[in-house]
Design a protein around this motif. Structure first.
Motif, mmCIF file in Angstrom:
data_model
loop_
_atom_site.group_PDB
_atom_site.id
_atom_site.type_symbol
_atom_site.label_atom_id
_atom_site.label_comp_id
_atom_site.label_asym_id
_atom_site.label_seq_id
_atom_site.Cartn_x
_atom_site.Cartn_y
_atom_site.Cartn_z
ATOM 1 N N GLN A 86 0.942 -1.155 0.054
ATOM 2 C CA GLN A 86 -0.115 -0.031 0.079
ATOM 3 C C GLN A 86 0.529 1.150 0.026
ATOM 4 O O GLN A 86 1.893 1.294 0.842
ATOM 5 N N PRO A 87 0.599 2.221 -0.927
ATOM 6 C CA PRO A 87 1.307 3.516 -0.860
ATOM 7 C C PRO A 87 1.038 4.054 0.565
ATOM 8 O O PRO A 87 -0.091 4.117 1.316
ATOM 9 N N LEU A 88 1.930 5.115 0.823
ATOM 10 C CA LEU A 88 1.650 5.832 1.791
ATOM 11 C C LEU A 88 0.299 6.778 1.515
ATOM 12 O O LEU A 88 0.330 7.202 0.481
ATOM 13 N N SER A 95 -1.625 10.170 0.935
ATOM 14 C CA SER A 95 -1.465 11.538 0.329
ATOM 15 C C SER A 95 -1.810 12.358 1.328
ATOM 16 O O SER A 95 -2.293 12.316 2.454
ATOM 17 N N PRO A 96 -0.912 13.624 1.255
ATOM 18 C CA PRO A 96 -1.227 14.630 2.115
ATOM 19 C C PRO A 96 -2.677 15.145 2.240
ATOM 20 O O PRO A 96 -2.859 15.437 3.423
ATOM 21 N N ALA A 97 -3.359 14.989 1.069
ATOM 22 C CA ALA A 97 -4.695 15.348 1.170
ATOM 23 C C ALA A 97 -5.511 14.486 2.002
ATOM 24 O O ALA A 97 -6.562 14.987 2.888
ATOM 25 N N MET A 98 -5.163 13.192 2.051
ATOM 26 C CA MET A 98 -5.922 12.138 2.799
ATOM 27 C C MET A 98 -5.805 12.374 4.502
ATOM 28 O O MET A 98 -6.580 12.489 5.199
ATOM 29 N N VAL A 99 -4.385 12.651 4.419
ATOM 30 C CA VAL A 99 -3.877 12.905 5.897
ATOM 31 C C VAL A 99 -4.703 14.223 6.358
ATOM 32 O O VAL A 99 -5.234 14.162 7.652
ATOM 33 N N ILE A 143 -1.357 4.140 9.777
ATOM 34 C CA ILE A 143 -0.301 4.172 8.567
ATOM 35 C C ILE A 143 0.617 2.977 8.765
ATOM 36 O O ILE A 143 0.968 2.213 7.716
ATOM 37 N N LYS A 144 1.300 2.723 9.948
ATOM 38 C CA LYS A 144 2.181 1.570 10.367
ATOM 39 C C LYS A 144 1.556 0.515 10.063
ATOM 40 O O LYS A 144 1.959 -0.479 9.432
ATOM 41 N N GLN A 145 0.373 0.058 10.628
ATOM 42 C CA GLN A 145 -0.274 -1.200 10.442
ATOM 43 C C GLN A 145 -0.788 -1.498 9.142
ATOM 44 O O GLN A 145 -0.819 -2.542 8.726
ATOM 45 N N SER A 146 -1.095 -0.275 8.325
ATOM 46 C CA SER A 146 -1.408 -0.612 7.067
ATOM 47 C C SER A 146 -0.355 -0.900 6.368
ATOM 48 O O SER A 146 -0.343 -1.723 5.323
ATOM 49 N N GLN A 147 0.808 -0.367 6.532
ATOM 50 C CA GLN A 147 2.083 -0.935 5.784
ATOM 51 C C GLN A 147 2.393 -2.695 6.183
ATOM 52 O O GLN A 147 2.786 -3.250 5.334
ATOM 53 N N LEU A 198 -5.589 2.069 4.088
ATOM 54 C CA LEU A 198 -5.651 2.484 5.543
ATOM 55 C C LEU A 198 -6.969 2.747 5.962
ATOM 56 O O LEU A 198 -7.210 2.796 7.132
ATOM 57 N N PRO A 199 -7.959 3.404 5.199
ATOM 58 C CA PRO A 199 -9.593 3.261 5.699
ATOM 59 C C PRO A 199 -9.904 2.167 6.315
ATOM 60 O O PRO A 199 -10.491 1.823 7.607
ATOM 61 N N ALA A 200 -9.478 1.032 5.754
ATOM 62 C CA ALA A 200 -10.099 -0.471 6.272
ATOM 63 C C ALA A 200 -9.216 -0.687 7.664
ATOM 64 O O ALA A 200 -9.866 -0.986 8.510
ATOM 65 N N VAL A 201 -7.966 -0.349 7.672
ATOM 66 C CA VAL A 201 -7.274 -0.468 9.146
ATOM 67 C C VAL A 201 -7.925 0.220 10.132
ATOM 68 O O VAL A 201 -8.076 0.124 11.304
ATOM 69 N N LEU A 202 -8.020 1.650 9.791
ATOM 70 C CA LEU A 202 -8.654 2.679 10.738
ATOM 71 C C LEU A 202 -9.946 2.166 11.361
ATOM 72 O O LEU A 202 -10.092 2.193 12.423
#
Length: 70
Positions: A8-10, A12-16, A34-38, A44-48
């Protein structure tokens, strides 16, 4: 656990910014997500959501926002 076959890409600044300002996520919550997503190679949304950092309604809001970005 959600696992994808591709890294998964990091986010985007817009998403953050969206997650911080529209959903009110803390810096700690974002960093954990972010860490768990990686680690899981998961979106990321699924992990959150899975970690209880956002509600199902907020998850839907993030997905809607993502669709509108691209």
């Amino acid at each position: 656990m959600v696992i994808s076959s591709s890294p998964q890409p990091l986010p985007s600044p817009a998403m953050v910014r969206f997650l911080r300002h529209q959903l009110g996520l803390s810096e700690n919550a974002l960093q954990l997500g972010i860490k768990q997503s990686q680690l899981e190679q998961a979106p990321l949304p699924a992990v959150l959501w899975r970690f209880g950092l956002i509600s199902l309604e907020q998850f839907d809001t993030v997905l809607t926002w993502q669709d509108q970005q691209g």
